[in-house]
Design a protein around this motif. Sequence first.
Motif, short mmCIF file in Angstrom:
data_model
loop_
_atom_site.label_atom_id
_atom_site.label_comp_id
_atom_site.label_asym_id
_atom_site.label_seq_id
_atom_site.Cartn_x
_atom_site.Cartn_y
_atom_site.Cartn_z
N ASP A 302 0.82 -1.22 0.00
CA ASP A 302 0.00 0.00 0.00
C ASP A 302 0.84 1.27 0.00
OD1 ASP A 302 -2.58 -1.42 0.40
OD2 ASP A 302 -1.65 -1.96 2.32
N PHE A 303 2.07 1.16 0.45
CA PHE A 303 2.91 2.35 0.66
C PHE A 303 4.37 1.91 0.50
CE2 PHE A 303 5.19 5.67 2.78
CZ PHE A 303 4.37 6.79 2.84
N MET A 304 5.18 2.75 -0.15
CA MET A 304 6.60 2.40 -0.32
C MET A 304 7.50 3.44 0.34
SD MET A 304 8.97 1.79 -3.72
CE MET A 304 8.75 0.01 -3.77
N ILE A 305 8.56 2.92 0.99
CA ILE A 305 9.67 3.76 1.45
C ILE A 305 10.91 3.26 0.71
CG2 ILE A 305 11.04 4.55 3.41
CD1 ILE A 305 8.71 3.58 5.21
N THR A 306 11.60 4.15 0.03
CA THR A 306 12.77 3.74 -0.74
C THR A 306 13.73 4.91 -0.85
OG1 THR A 306 13.51 2.63 -2.76
CG2 THR A 306 11.79 4.30 -3.00
N ASP A 307 14.79 4.68 -1.62
CA ASP A 307 15.82 5.70 -1.81
C ASP A 307 15.66 6.31 -3.21
OD1 ASP A 307 16.73 4.72 0.64
OD2 ASP A 307 18.07 3.30 -0.33
N ILE A 308 16.57 7.20 -3.56
CA ILE A 308 16.59 7.72 -4.93
C ILE A 308 17.14 6.60 -5.80
CG2 ILE A 308 17.53 9.48 -6.47
CD1 ILE A 308 17.71 11.33 -4.04
N SER A 309 16.26 5.79 -6.35
CA SER A 309 16.67 4.62 -7.11
C SER A 309 15.55 4.23 -8.06
CB SER A 309 16.99 3.45 -6.18
OG SER A 309 15.82 2.97 -5.55
N ALA A 310 15.86 3.26 -8.93
CA ALA A 310 14.90 2.87 -9.96
C ALA A 310 13.62 2.30 -9.38
CB ALA A 310 15.55 1.85 -10.90
N VAL A 311 13.70 1.65 -8.21
CA VAL A 311 12.50 1.02 -7.65
C VAL A 311 11.45 2.08 -7.29
CG1 VAL A 311 13.22 1.01 -5.22
CG2 VAL A 311 11.75 -0.81 -6.08
N ALA A 312 11.89 3.30 -6.96
CA ALA A 312 10.94 4.37 -6.68
C ALA A 312 10.10 4.70 -7.91
CB ALA A 312 11.68 5.62 -6.20
N TYR A 313 10.74 4.64 -9.05
CA TYR A 313 10.04 4.99 -10.29
C TYR A 313 9.17 3.84 -10.77
CZ TYR A 313 13.19 8.90 -10.02
OH TYR A 313 13.86 10.02 -9.58
N ASP A 314 9.57 2.60 -10.48
CA ASP A 314 8.68 1.47 -10.74
C ASP A 314 7.40 1.63 -9.92
OD1 ASP A 314 10.30 0.21 -12.54
OD2 ASP A 314 11.23 -1.12 -11.09
N TRP A 315 7.58 2.00 -8.66
CA TRP A 315 6.42 2.19 -7.78
C TRP A 315 5.54 3.33 -8.28
CZ3 TRP A 315 4.15 -0.46 -3.99
CH2 TRP A 315 3.22 0.19 -3.19
N LEU A 316 6.16 4.32 -8.88
CA LEU A 316 5.42 5.47 -9.37
C LEU A 316 4.34 5.07 -10.38
CD1 LEU A 316 5.56 8.55 -8.88
CD2 LEU A 316 6.98 8.72 -10.93
N THR A 317 4.57 3.96 -11.09
CA THR A 317 3.57 3.51 -12.07
C THR A 317 2.24 3.16 -11.41
OG1 THR A 317 4.27 1.19 -11.94
CG2 THR A 317 5.37 2.57 -13.57
N THR A 318 2.25 2.86 -10.10
CA THR A 318 1.02 2.49 -9.39
C THR A 318 0.18 3.70 -9.01
OG1 THR A 318 1.97 2.58 -7.15
CG2 THR A 318 2.25 0.53 -8.41
N GLY A 319 0.82 4.86 -8.90
CA GLY A 319 0.11 6.05 -8.43
C GLY A 319 -0.13 6.06 -6.94
N LYS A 320 0.42 5.07 -6.21
CA LYS A 320 0.22 4.98 -4.76
C LYS A 320 1.30 5.79 -4.03
CE LYS A 320 -0.15 0.38 -4.95
NZ LYS A 320 -0.40 -1.05 -4.56
N PRO A 321 1.09 6.12 -2.74
CA PRO A 321 2.00 7.02 -2.02
C PRO A 321 3.40 6.45 -1.83
CG PRO A 321 0.33 6.14 -0.54
CD PRO A 321 -0.09 5.77 -1.92
N LEU A 322 4.34 7.39 -1.78
CA LEU A 322 5.77 7.06 -1.78
C LEU A 322 6.52 8.04 -0.89
CD1 LEU A 322 8.29 5.67 -3.17
CD2 LEU A 322 8.05 7.41 -4.95
N LEU A 323 7.47 7.53 -0.13
CA LEU A 323 8.34 8.35 0.72
C LEU A 323 9.79 8.00 0.39
CD1 LEU A 323 8.68 10.37 3.09
CD2 LEU A 323 8.54 8.40 4.64
N VAL A 324 10.61 9.02 0.19
CA VAL A 324 11.99 8.81 -0.25
C VAL A 324 12.96 9.26 0.84
CG1 VAL A 324 13.71 9.43 -2.01
CG2 VAL A 324 11.31 9.15 -2.65
N THR A 325 13.99 8.46 1.05
CA THR A 325 15.00 8.83 2.05
C THR A 325 15.94 9.88 1.49
OG1 THR A 325 16.58 7.13 1.36
CG2 THR A 325 14.93 6.50 3.01
N GLU A 326 16.49 10.68 2.38
CA GLU A 326 17.46 11.71 2.00
C GLU A 326 18.87 11.21 2.31
OE1 GLU A 326 18.29 16.20 3.49
OE2 GLU A 326 16.25 15.75 2.82
N PRO A 327 19.73 11.08 1.30
CA PRO A 327 21.07 10.52 1.54
C PRO A 327 21.86 11.33 2.56
CG PRO A 327 20.62 10.72 -0.82
CD PRO A 327 19.54 11.46 -0.10
#
Length: 666
Positions: A302-327
């Motif tokens: 239902d919700f993703m936490i990830t880094d600045i990486s390709a998996v964040a953009y894969d998740w973006l295809t779902t339109g579901k909420p996303l939180l990204v870590t700050e390096p």
Amino acid sequence: MSNFLTPLRTVRLVCQKLNNAVRIAALRKKLRQEPAFLPPEDGPFDVLLNFPDSTINLYQVRQWYGPLEHLAQRVKVGILCYHPDTAIQISEETSLKIVLTPGYSDLTEVEDALRPKVILYPNQNYANYRILGLNSSEHVFICHGESDKIYMASNWVKIFNYFFVAGQASRDRLARHVDNYDVNDRTIMIGRPQIDIFQPPPFHWEDKRTTIIYAPTWEGGRLTMRYGSVASHGVALVRALVSDNNLRVIYRPHPRTGIYSDDFRNADAEIRRIITVANETDEHATHLVDETPFGWQLNAADFMITDISAVAYDWLTTGKPLLVTEPEQPKVPMPQEGIMTILPKIKASASPSIVSIIDSILRNEVLLKTFSEGADYYYGDRRPGASLQRFTDAIDHVLDERDRNLPTRDCRRRSLSNASPTDRLPASSLKPRATIIRPTAAMKNANTRTTLAVKTISRAARRLLASTLLTSRTQSLVARSVNFAEYHQKSPIFVTAMGNPEDLESLVDWLPALELANRSERVTIIVGNLYAYKFLCRRTGLRILVGDNATVTESYYSGLAPLLDVHFDQAKLNLREAGHNTMRHVYVGSAADLGWINNRLRLFDSIIQPPQMPDEMIRKTLIQFPETIDIVSVSAEDTAAARARVLEDAVEYSRELRQASKWEVG
């Protein structure tokens, strides 16, 4: 005693490497006797995916199984593997035809038997450089995911005929960061075809918990790529998440996590321990450490936490909420444009408060709308089947173009198997074919096999021992080079010479011209090993710096701010350094041998050809060679002064580009 331990460690390391080499050679020989891993008998491939990596990077090719299997219903598709372990694993996971190379550096079968019309590349592994020289194929970068990492706008994309990008965001990124690259002509937008391949989840949960997937990336091979959050955020994040009974955690670490960093490796182990304990103490808890192929998680979580990486953009295809870590690593370049500039981010210090942060995002309707709009910008049409259709249409386009534009002359022989100095394949691949281990009638003779095995093992042992013993001496030179580079003047002209002394014949021929140019434009030669350093020190007084890894050479490029990078050969690590964006890269051709005229020339911004060569030879030899690449000749007298003038003119043009803000320096 301490002086005695160092040789012991050296011997142990050599023995370990040698044992692994012997194991791989034996396994390769065994597999090469099985039809399943040999070139097919029914003719060449239309499409071949090139995968030179070991099993640790299989995540890069697994995501392409579905689209390629779909494509295989229409055209002939295969996967080329270099490692026997990788070939076995892939063969168990897909119905696609797998071919194992007869040797890691032996790609003769590619042009002799496989003869692919189109070669696909899911990564920018430097081992790709050998097959990239094949002139009879079109080369397409398909990557292993969309992201705003600088990797996605590396100068390396130039080496491919095409880049199949996800959408308009990728095109805009390339236009901003890659100079001298026709984005509209050399990219094709395909969306994300993987989303059209249904992947049922291997798990089914009965409860109503909100499922949070935490999918961090790895530590990266250099400081400027350290986007990973496992060591900085991971432990506190997961500890807080599993403490809430309304949440379920899927922890999906990157397969390469911890290969370079003890901090990442230890944090990964602690996160796994936290999840195990949470499941043991709560009988209803179903937290998961996930190492399955990626895809089903897009529907299950239902919700993703990830880094600045390709998996964040894969998740973006779902339109579901996303939180990204700050390096936390200050040297990591942060995206200055795109979705990452507006997505919510979490600092390491805020990790313990992750539950309340998730709750606030889920209640922010404006932010939820941003996710959907961002998906449209990055992927375009996401209706069912649309991306898969665009992918097959793009393949059809390239296949048709290749058939229409393949030069009539047989240019294949000049590419992979050519034993010219510029191709620089390892010596073992340049020996007569009868000496290459492969399942022929001649090789069935036991004495012959034994002799070849002894020679192969002996050669490998000598190479391993020499490289291991030289490591400390080379690192000492690297340390002095770094210090030298930090406190001396900038250098407008770099010469990249990452090969061995035998690779440097053309460079030596140009040394008088470089020494003349050095009077007005400081010249620095970057070498990759002790042999090349000593070889050139005996022949010139030009500044020579040693860089034995990507992080060190990256410090040279950023600290000395070159405008022009000059290459005289196509050694693998030369092509690695040609990936730097903030300068023009020039290739200097030789009249002595024409093996350098191959598909790899697409990587360079300018080519200096010998005056004896016809002006149109390069463009007529290579398929659809980009018009944006300048081809210039030294004047007919071909003197040191004439050569120096060509370099000085190239530097001046590069300086004009930088002053016009064409490049983002730094």
